[in-house]
Design a protein around this motif. Structure first.
Motif, PDB file in Angstrom:
ATOM      1  N   UNK A  44      -5.787  12.284  13.461  1.00  0.00           N
ATOM      2  CA  UNK A  44      -5.327  12.843  12.203  1.00  0.00           C
ATOM      3  C   UNK A  44      -4.501  11.758  11.524  1.00  0.00           C
ATOM      4  N   UNK A  45      -4.913  11.383  10.332  1.00  0.00           N
ATOM      5  CA  UNK A  45      -4.184  10.382   9.555  1.00  0.00           C
ATOM      6  C   UNK A  45      -3.886  10.964   8.182  1.00  0.00           C
ATOM      7  N   UNK A  46      -2.638  11.002   7.827  1.00  0.00           N
ATOM      8  CA  UNK A  46      -2.260  11.521   6.518  1.00  0.00           C
ATOM      9  C   UNK A  46      -2.706  12.950   6.280  1.00  0.00           C
ATOM     10  N   UNK A  47      -2.740  13.760   7.339  1.00  0.00           N
ATOM     11  CA  UNK A  47      -3.125  15.161   7.209  1.00  0.00           C
ATOM     12  C   UNK A  47      -4.619  15.417   7.181  1.00  0.00           C
ATOM     13  N   UNK A  48      -5.431  14.412   7.434  1.00  0.00           N
ATOM     14  CA  UNK A  48      -6.894  14.567   7.414  1.00  0.00           C
ATOM     15  C   UNK A  48      -7.503  14.197   8.754  1.00  0.00           C
ATOM     16  N   UNK A  98      -0.915   7.261   9.124  1.00  0.00           N
ATOM     17  CA  UNK A  98      -1.117   6.591   7.838  1.00  0.00           C
ATOM     18  C   UNK A  98       0.080   6.939   6.976  1.00  0.00           C
ATOM     19  N   UNK A  99       0.749   5.894   6.456  1.00  0.00           N
ATOM     20  CA  UNK A  99       1.930   6.129   5.624  1.00  0.00           C
ATOM     21  C   UNK A  99       2.126   4.940   4.699  1.00  0.00           C
ATOM     22  N   UNK A 100       2.380   5.221   3.451  1.00  0.00           N
ATOM     23  CA  UNK A 100       2.720   4.191   2.470  1.00  0.00           C
ATOM     24  C   UNK A 100       1.732   3.028   2.445  1.00  0.00           C
ATOM     25  N   UNK A 101       0.437   3.335   2.496  1.00  0.00           N
ATOM     26  CA  UNK A 101      -0.583   2.296   2.407  1.00  0.00           C
ATOM     27  C   UNK A 101      -0.769   1.478   3.668  1.00  0.00           C
ATOM     28  N   UNK A 102      -0.263   1.990   4.787  1.00  0.00           N
ATOM     29  CA  UNK A 102      -0.387   1.275   6.048  1.00  0.00           C
ATOM     30  C   UNK A 102      -0.920   2.208   7.130  1.00  0.00           C
ATOM     31  N   UNK A 103      -1.843   1.687   7.942  1.00  0.00           N
ATOM     32  CA  UNK A 103      -2.372   2.420   9.079  1.00  0.00           C
ATOM     33  C   UNK A 103      -1.680   1.875  10.319  1.00  0.00           C
ATOM     34  N   UNK A 104      -0.873   2.709  10.963  1.00  0.00           N
ATOM     35  CA  UNK A 104      -0.181   2.324  12.190  1.00  0.00           C
ATOM     36  C   UNK A 104      -1.161   2.413  13.350  1.00  0.00           C
ATOM     37  N   UNK A 105      -1.211   1.373  14.201  1.00  0.00           N
ATOM     38  CA  UNK A 105      -2.187   1.332  15.283  1.00  0.00           C
ATOM     39  C   UNK A 105      -1.519   0.990  16.614  1.00  0.00           C
ATOM     40  N   UNK A 113       0.926  -2.160  15.887  1.00  0.00           N
ATOM     41  CA  UNK A 113       0.521  -3.000  14.779  1.00  0.00           C
ATOM     42  C   UNK A 113       0.288  -2.095  13.587  1.00  0.00           C
ATOM     43  N   UNK A 114       0.189  -2.697  12.413  1.00  0.00           N
ATOM     44  CA  UNK A 114      -0.217  -1.904  11.266  1.00  0.00           C
ATOM     45  C   UNK A 114      -1.184  -2.708  10.412  1.00  0.00           C
ATOM     46  N   UNK A 115      -2.050  -1.962   9.737  1.00  0.00           N
ATOM     47  CA  UNK A 115      -3.006  -2.545   8.807  1.00  0.00           C
ATOM     48  C   UNK A 115      -2.540  -2.186   7.410  1.00  0.00           C
TER      49      UNK A 115
END
Length: 139
Positions: A44-48, A98-105, A113-115
Motif C-alpha cells: 500500500x503506497x499513498x493509500x492505494x 509514498x510521501x512528498x514525491x518520494x518512494x521509501x524503500x 533508501x528513497x526514490x
C-alpha cells in the motif's frame, strides 16, 4: 460465503476480502504482469493498492497502482531504474511508503533508501538516527 469461480490451473489472481460485506473476491493482476519466474509483492503506497514487479525488465522496478477497483484498472505509475542495486539484491527491495514525491524503500533489510519521483534518483538515507522522525528525514 460465495467464492468466485477462479480455480482454473494457470489462472493468476489476487484474493480480496471485503470487510463490510465479509466476502472474498478476486482481482485480476495487471495484464501481462505475471511471469512464473517473477518476483512480486503487494504493498500500500499513498493509500492505494500497488503491485511491485522487480523482474519483468532487467534492473527495473515497475510499480502498478490499482486506480479503479470496480473495473480492475491498473496503471504502471512508476518504472524505477534500479542500477544502484545488483540483480540478486533487486528482488529484495520493497517499497514501504509514498510521501512528498518520494518512494521509501527497504533494501534487503540492510538500508532505507528513497526514490525521488521528480529527480528520478535513488538516495540512501544514511543520515537517519535513532528517534528521528522518518517524515523529516525524507525532506
Amino acid at each position: 460465503m460465495i467464492w468466485d469461480e477462479y480455480n482454473q490451473p494457470g489462472d493468476e489472481a489476487i484474493v480480496s476480502f471485503d470487510l463490510e460485506k465479509e466476502e472474498f473476491g478476486t482481482l485480476s493482476p495487471p495484464e501481462g504482469c505475471f511471469d512464473p519466474n517473477g518476483a512480486w509483492s503487494l504493498v500500500e503506497l499513498g493509500g492505494r493498492l500497488c503491485l511491485v514487479d522487480n523482474m519483468a525488465r532487467p534492473l527495473t522496478m515497475d510499480i502498478w497502482v490499482l486506480k479503479d477497483f470496480e473495473n480492475q484498472r491498473w496503471v504502471r505509475e512508476y518504472s524505477i531504474n534500479m542500477n544502484a542495486y545488483t540483480n540478486n539484491v533487486l528482488k529484495f527491495v520493497v517499497p514501504l511508503d509514498y510521501r512528498d514525491g518520494k518512494v521509501l524503500m527497504d533494501a534487503k533489510q540492510e538500508s532505507l533508501d528513497y526514490y525521488d519521483v521528480k529527480k528520478k534518483q535513488i538516495r540512501r538515507m544514511d543520515h537517519l538516527i535513532a528517534g528521528e522522525d522518518l517524515a523529516s528525514a525524507l525532506h
